[in-house]
Design an enzyme around this catalytic site. Structure first.
Site, PDB file in Angstrom:
ATOM      1  N   SER A  69      84.902 -37.631  26.252  1.00 62.27           N
ATOM      2  CA  SER A  69      85.531 -37.231  24.996  1.00 62.27           C
ATOM      3  C   SER A  69      84.608 -37.414  23.804  1.00 62.27           C
ATOM      4  CB  SER A  69      86.799 -38.068  24.781  1.00 62.27           C
ATOM      5  OG  SER A  69      87.308 -37.915  23.475  1.00 62.27           O
ATOM      6  N   GLU A 128      85.530 -38.569  21.161  1.00 59.69           N
ATOM      7  CA  GLU A 128      85.906 -39.839  20.530  1.00 59.69           C
ATOM      8  C   GLU A 128      84.898 -40.946  20.847  1.00 59.69           C
ATOM      9  OE1 GLU A 128      88.323 -40.931  18.452  1.00 59.69           O
ATOM     10  OE2 GLU A 128      89.117 -38.911  18.132  1.00 59.69           O
ATOM     11  N   TYR A 153      90.766 -46.024  23.086  1.00 58.02           N
ATOM     12  CA  TYR A 153      90.587 -44.807  23.885  1.00 58.02           C
ATOM     13  C   TYR A 153      89.114 -44.418  23.974  1.00 58.02           C
ATOM     14  CZ  TYR A 153      90.655 -39.812  25.038  1.00 58.02           C
ATOM     15  OH  TYR A 153      90.417 -38.582  25.603  1.00 58.02           O
TER      16      TYR A 153
END
Length: 333
Positions: free
Chosen positions: A129, A131, A152
């Protein structure tokens, strides 16, 4: 020529449903895993699932290594797409340990299960990801330092490095797709894009008064999930395993997204929005903008749906759902 077998974790989610459909068009036998829950979660794949459908699913859980081994022994997949995770960034702050157990250690459990079974011919895809980049300034490429700002992002980064570790240490075919934000009509309601679209349509129809949001200044590189599944397949069928950024190369703020959605329905976003501190994250990621030149130049992938097309697609789908009770959610597009 034998038919390829693909195992898709997270098959009941947004990406899993689009990927399953894509693989079926390419002649794969498609299998999936789903968690046992007290509510039905197969809305996105009911049209391709058993009975009578071409997709077969098994119950398993990324926290249960034995269940993963059992599925691998039953399916014997040629390709394993690990899309499953606890995928909501804001909620990961409330469930940091669970997020680490599933989103992070779940990757290690799959890789170790493959190694234990000696399944070195099985190609493994890890859904990494954007992120993971967190506070690193844009644009972000495969060479950008990782600075995750959420549980996360940290869990995804663990899964990313474990995928590389098993690739280099055990000569396993394991690749990372570092996907930037991608949306669709099948996006869950608790993600900000779908929340905005649903609220705008309901406000237009007089079913809702306003929408409560958090940080409107966050900048995100938004693409269409259906396009990104073509990238996922290209990554796993590439000549060699590697790590790849997948993105559109342009970004917009949450405010811009909301303004465009409301404007498409003849409304002003500012008249319908309330800012609520509950929706702010403890650590904010200010801007994510992907540099995806590598996958475009080497694998020939590029997105087909632009930002305006994505907004239009989502608004039309939700409008149809809200005005036609016979339309089933998630089957659009």
């Amino acid at each position: 020529m034998s038919v390829k077998r693909a195992l898709v974790t997270g098959i009941t989610g947004q990406d899993g449903s689009y990927l399953a459909e894509l693989l079926l068009t390419k002649g794969y036998e498609v299998y999936g895993i789903q968690r046992r829950t007290s509510t039905i979660t197969t809305d996105r794949i009911d049209h391709i699932m058993e009975p009578g459908g071409p997709v077969k699913t098994f119950y398993a859980d990324l926290e249960d290594a034995n269940s993963l081994l059992n599925v691998l022994m039953k399916v014997k997949p040629d390709e394993l797409y690990n899309l499953a995770s606890m995928s909501h960034v804001r909620i990961s702050f409330d469930l940091p340990v669970y997020t680490g157990m599933v989103t992070g250690l779940g990757v290690a459990r799959w890789l170790e299960a493959l190694r234990t079974l000696g399944a070195k011919d099985t190609r493994f895809y890890q859904a990494s990801s954007s992120e993971m980049f967190g506070a690193s300034p844009p644009p972000q490429s495969e060479d950008t330092p990782f600075k995750p700002q959420s549980p996360y992002g940290c869990a995804k980064l663990y899964g990313y490095w474990m995928t590389r570790c098993y690739r280099l240490g055990y000569d396993m075919w394991a690749a990372n797709g570092i996907l930037f934000n991608h949306e669709s009509p099948r996006r869950s309601e608790n993600f900000v894009t779908k929340k905005i679209v649903r609220a705008a349509v309901r406000i237009k129809l007089g079913k809702q008064g306003q929408v409560c949001l958090g940080n409107l200044d966050a900048m995100r590189d938004w693409g269409f999930a259906g396009d990104y599944c073509f990238a996922i397949h290209a990554i796993l069928t590439a000549p060699d395993p590697d790590d790849w950024v997948v993105s559109t190369g342009e970004y917009h703020s949450v405010r811009e997204f909301a303004e465009k959605v409301f404007a498409s329905l003849g409304m002003k976003f500012e008249d319908c929005c309330d800012i609520d501190s509950r929706f702010f994250r403890p650590n904010e990621v200010p801007a994510l903008l992907g540099d995806s030149r590598k996958i475009r130049e080497r694998l020939g992938w590029k997105p087909k749906v632009d930002f305006d097309g994505l907004v239009d697609m989502m608004v039309k789908a939700v409008w149809e759902e809200e005005t036609n009770p016979k339309v089933r959610a998630f089957t659009n597009v």
